[in-house]
Scaffold this active site. Structure first.
Site, PDB file in Angstrom:
ATOM      1  CB  SER A   1      -8.538   1.137   5.535  1.00  0.00           C
ATOM      2  OG  SER A   1      -9.259   2.528   5.702  1.00  0.00           O
TER       3      SER A   1
ATOM      4  CE  LYS B   1      -4.008   2.104   2.443  1.00  0.00           C
ATOM      5  NZ  LYS B   1      -4.876   1.931   3.619  1.00  0.00           N
TER       6      LYS B   1
ATOM      7  CB  SER C   1      -8.051   4.067   2.729  1.00  0.00           C
ATOM      8  OG  SER C   1      -7.172   3.370   3.584  1.00  0.00           O
TER       9      SER C   1
END
Lengths: 483, 478
Positions: free
Chosen positions: A175, A76, A151
């Site tokens: 997330s 990420k 997210s």
């Protein structure tokens, strides 16, 4: 091969049936084909990845490989990786090349894993649909009209589309779990403090926690073994004995007590999600588990509490992006104040600004007690709900999200409706508990449904066991979108 | 109307740790800009603070020394504001729960002792430095100082004028050096203060509106700033005006204070507990350990000097003002004997202090060591030399010409104490000055000093003054 488990890949690498270079190259090729449409990656750097793969191949050749050596993992874009552009999904860091490694990255490097690229995400992890990214929205591989969640939407889409065997995510209010649910993969947010936050760009420090996202609970256990551990550079990191998170995977579930919070099956839950979750619970009963109804009476408070505390911390955490030392700086300004204003007005997107404004407001003189302090008190009540509930059960289960993936653009103009999609996940962060999501079927529209498993503090091994036993009995986690 | 001045001081003492309060970067002063700033100090994305245990220990040491309460749990808070040399956009400080609360110190102004209450002392990090010169209209930022550990020591408004404010600051300055928690270097900014100043009609209780004067980095500036500010405030009130609560700056070139920002312009710092740092827990064991390391504090030392060495309160006060001077003095007394303590005190406070000041030296770098000064004091005590000759010996020691004995020997400065020898000299002088003798005997007593002068000249000052005095009196009397 693209549906192989990490264990299978590791076996192939160890047996020299494939090299890390070949494996990495095959994923890079798949990214090249699929990513232009899905947009799951912000940065791909084949040269860097292949260099790491070559180093891994040397280790493997010398017989020095571990379980993750040579395995490409998508990171990420919230984790600083030395020499890699690290944007956090923001224009503000669009040009930021991290000069150091996050603890998580360091740990993967030590394990000999290959950084496959940096995945797309909501800007500064603020969003539930991946639509707030400065680098464009990510499409859900199961249905390109749908959001992948957020997210960690890029990581979720990358794993779901098999562009990566596994990925990392971070979870502040859901997330990891929400995008895992929306894309039909498995993800776990550990107990707060298990994974170091050093080098993980902060959104809301008291809630942020990194974790793995993969195809199965077993893969997640192996990844967590690498990611977790005490780090003296993070004061909130917990100094506990090293655990093998895979140690209990094979345990049968006879006598397991599953708590079903009545508040998670109430108004607002879509009927198709409810049915799918009920079917999963039925499967658990077949595996020997018992079901008890429990109550988490303060569930409704979790969203307002979260939207006071998280923005408060964020408003301060994001103050460092001022254009002075690194990152974006407005090209024209007349004085210092003007530089600050223009830099931040141009560098941040709308959702980030909204949260900075909320956070600044709730911390302001005269409002602090009514908002921030009150929210802190309620946070303790929410945590107490779980403490009480775990007296009655071993794990808590329910839907990860109230609906399957919504359409791109559907909620972008209605932040509150977007916030409400995290109703089942947020309380877990407020309490600091571990939570995970596993795929358990599909909704009426053919989009995946995720079952949330919430464990007690440090109950990761138990949760992974509970998830793994289900995945041995079912094959939802092996389903792939047709691309 | 008679006015009473009310002052409270906030002192920032830089704690003498090797590394910064929240990072591993070095704190040494004077390095090239931005060479002692690591990722944490630069506030790169993703970095986190880690508390320096050495800073905590120093804060506890201070708290114990002033008899304060050490909070077993204290909380770090973020003080949010934008400034280019504040990399995170917030300063990590302590707000609601500081590490040290309460306590007091005793100051001495003239012969009067006064107890000043301490409100609190809290840990915080320093900001960097903005450099406005040499950048052609731009501003340079040096983050070497960013995250340097500070102990902010806040007093109650117990000070009643510039003299007390300076005495308090000096006492605190001495204390932190005694405790070895701060180097006290004011030029380098290791010890600086903000003064909250207000005035009120004498005899009233209600505090007047205060102004805060920022960043006073010398005792003289503190004194001047307070004095200027007091006059300014009284003039405003006597002219029928009102004091505006504000932050002011002292301009040492113009010797005046100027408004920096008004109360309305004051920042809303939006303090909240720093989620990156858990509440700091302090164990009883840690406090006990630190208690054991506490040195003898200035006040106790002062009392002991008076008791053991029979020094006056004034002398004891001067000699204990700095740890280094007290240690020097004690070493002199150890060598020269407690009976010579008064003489040792006079030498340390007089000729030694004067020479140090003249040559701008710290006592630690004195060319005359404590042992050598003791050697000199001994020679005065045993009448080998007179106090007057001793000054010459001291100067020679200062110039590096050896110890007292060697110099006395080399220069032939040994005192003449042989009665016969002195008598012989006196006889010669009397014989050579019959007129003066006649005048003296006819009642002109003042001429006594003429004969003394002649005798000293003849002996190059080496005659024992007391003997010379006595013998001369006898001889002149006839």
């Amino acid at each position: 091969m693209i549906n192989s488990s990490l264990k299978q890949l590791a076996a192939q690498l160890a047996a020299k049936k494939i090299s890390s270079r070949e494996l990495t190259q095959s994923y890079l090729s798949r990214i090249e084909t699929l990513n232009p449409d899905l947009n799951a990656f912000i940065t791909v750097d084949a040269e860097k990845s292949l260099m790491q793969a070559d180093a891994a191949d040397k280790l493997l050749a010398a017989g020095l490989g571990g379980v993750l050596t040579g395995i490409p993992i998508a990171q990420k874009d919230i984790f600083c990786a030395q020499g890699w552009r690290t944007t956090c999904g923001s224009k503000m860091l669009g040009n930021f090349i991290a000069p150091y490694d996050a603890n998580v990255i360091e740990r993967f490097n030590v394990a000999g894993a290959v950084n496959l690229g940096k995945t797309n995400m909501d800007e500064f992890a603020m969003g539930s649909s991946n639509e707030t990214s400065h680098f464009g929205k990510v499409k859900n591989p199961w249905d390109k009209l749908a959001v992948p969640g957020g997210s960690s939407g890029g990581s979720a889409a990358a794993v779901a589309a098999r562009m990566a065997p596994a990925a990392t995510g971070t979870d502040t209010g859901g997330s990891i779990r929400q995008p895992a649910a929306l894309t039909g993969i498995t993800g776990i947010k550990p107990t707060y403090g298990v994974v170091s936050r050093y080098g993980m760009i902060a959104f809301a420090s008291s809630l942020d926690q990194g974790g793995p996202m993969a195809k199965s609970a077993e893969d997640c256990a192996l990844l967590l073994n690498t990611m977790a551990g005490f780090d003296n550079r993070d004061s909130t990191s917990l100094d506990r004995p090293v655990e093998d998170y895979a140690r209990d995977l094979a345990q049968p579930l006879n006598g397991l007590k599953i708590g079903l919070p009545k508040e998670y099956f109430a108004e607002g839950l879509a009927p198709d999600v409810a049915q799918t979750i009920e079917a999963a619970i039925t499967e658990y009963k077949k595996l020997g588990a018992q079901v008890v109804e429990i109550s988490l009476p303060n569930t409704q408070l979790s969203i307002p509490v979260y939207y006071v505390l998280a923005p408060a911390e964020a408003s301060s955490n994001l103050a460092r992006y001022d254009g002075v030392r690194y990152g974006y700086r407005a090209p024209e300004y007349k004085d210092l104040t003007d530089m600050y204003k223009k830099t931040r007005a141009q560098g941040f997107g709308a959702e980030v600004k909204r949260r900075i404004l909320i956070g600044t407001y709730v911390l302001s003189a005269g409002y602090y007690d009514a908002y921030y302090l009150k929210a802190q008190k309620l946070r303790r009540l929410i945590a107490q709900d779980f403490t009480d509930a775990f007296k009655l059960c071993d794990v808590i289960m329910g839907p990860t999200t109230p609906t399957t993936a919504f359409n791109l653009g559907e909620k972008s103009d209605d932040p509150v409706s977007m916030y409400l999609s995290d109703i089942y996940t947020i309380a877990v962060n407020l309490a600091g508990l571990p939570g995970m999501s596993i795929p358990v079927g599909f909704g009426a529209n053919g989009r995946p449904v995720g079952l949330q498993i919430i464990g007690n503090y440090f109950g990761e091994a138990k949760m992974l066991n509970v998830a793994h036993q289900y995945q041995l009995a079912t094959d939802w986690h092996q389903r792939m979108p047709i691309l | 109307m008679q006015w009473e001045v009310v002052i409270g001081l906030e002192v920032h003492a830089q704690l003498s740790t090797q590394s910064k309060i929240f990072s591993g970067a070095a704190t040494a002063y004077g390095a090239a800009p931005n060479t002692q700033a690591c990722a944490v100090d630069l506030a790169l994305p993703g970095v986190l603070p880690v508390m320096n245990k050495g800073a905590t220990e120093r804060a506890i040491k201070f708290g114990l020394a002033v008899g304060a309460k050490i909070n077993r749990t204290s909380v770090f808070a973020r003080k949010n504001y934008f400034y280019p040399d504040l990399p995170k956009g917030y300063q990590i400080s302590q707000f609601e729960l500081p590490i040290v609360e309460g306590g007091s110190i005793t100051i001495q102004v003239g012969d009067v002792e006064k107890t000043i209450r301490i409100t609190r002392a809290h840990l915080e990090e320093d900001a960097g430095k903005s450099l406005h010169e040499d950048f052609h209209g731009m501003t340079g930022i040096d983050l070497n100082r960013a995250s340097t550990p500070l102990l902010e020591i806040v007093s109650e408004p117990d000070l009643r004028g510039s003299a007390e404010a300076v005495a308090y600051a000096k006492t605190l300055h001495s204390l932190v050096q005694y405790l070895d928690i701060c180097d006290g270097n004011m030029q380098e900014g290791s010890f600086r203060c903000d003064a909250n100043v207000s005035v009120r009609p004498l005899g009233t209780d209600k505090l007047g509106t205060r102004c805060e004067i920022k960043n006073l980095n010398s005792f003289r500036f503190l004194e001047r700033a307070v004095e200027y500010e007091v006059v300014r405030q009284i003039e405003i009130i006597e002219a029928g005006g009102k004091i505006a609560q504000e932050t002011r700056l002292y301009d040492s070139d113009k010797d005046e204070t100027r408004s920096m920002r008004s109360k309305e312009e004051a920042f809303d710092y939006r303090y909240f507990p720093d989620p990156d740092l858990l509440p700091m827990k302090i164990s009883e064991a840690m406090i006990e350990e630190i208690q054991k390391t506490l040195p003898e504090l200035p006040q106790a030392k002062r009392g002991r000097f008076m008791r053991e060495f029979g020094l006056s309160s004034y002398d004891a006060n001067v000699l204990t003002a700095s740890k280094a001077m007290a240690a020097y003095f004690e070493q002199v007394v150890n060598q020269a004997g407690a009976a010579n303590a008064k003489s040792a005190a006079n030498w340390v406070m007089g000729d030694l202090a004067g020479a140090l000041k003249r040559d701008n030296l710290e006592i630690a770098h004195s060319p005359v060591s404590a042992d050598r000064l003791a050697g000199l004091v001994k020679r005065i005590a045993d009448n080998t030399i007179s106090s007057k000759i001793a000054k010459e010996v001291f100067e020679a020691m200062w110039q590096g010409e050896g110890d007292a004995d060697a110099i006395i020997e080399a220069k032939g400065l040994k005192q003449i104490t042989d009665t016969g020898a002195i008598e012989k000299i006196i006889d010669g002088i009397i014989a050579a000055n019959p007129d003066q003798l006649a005048q003296y005997r006819s009642g002109k007593d003042k001429l006594f000093s003429f004969f003394i002068g002649q005798a000293m000249k003849a002996t190059q000052g080496k005659a024992n003054p007391q003997q010379l005095n006595d013998l001369l009196k006898q001889k002149l009397a006839g």
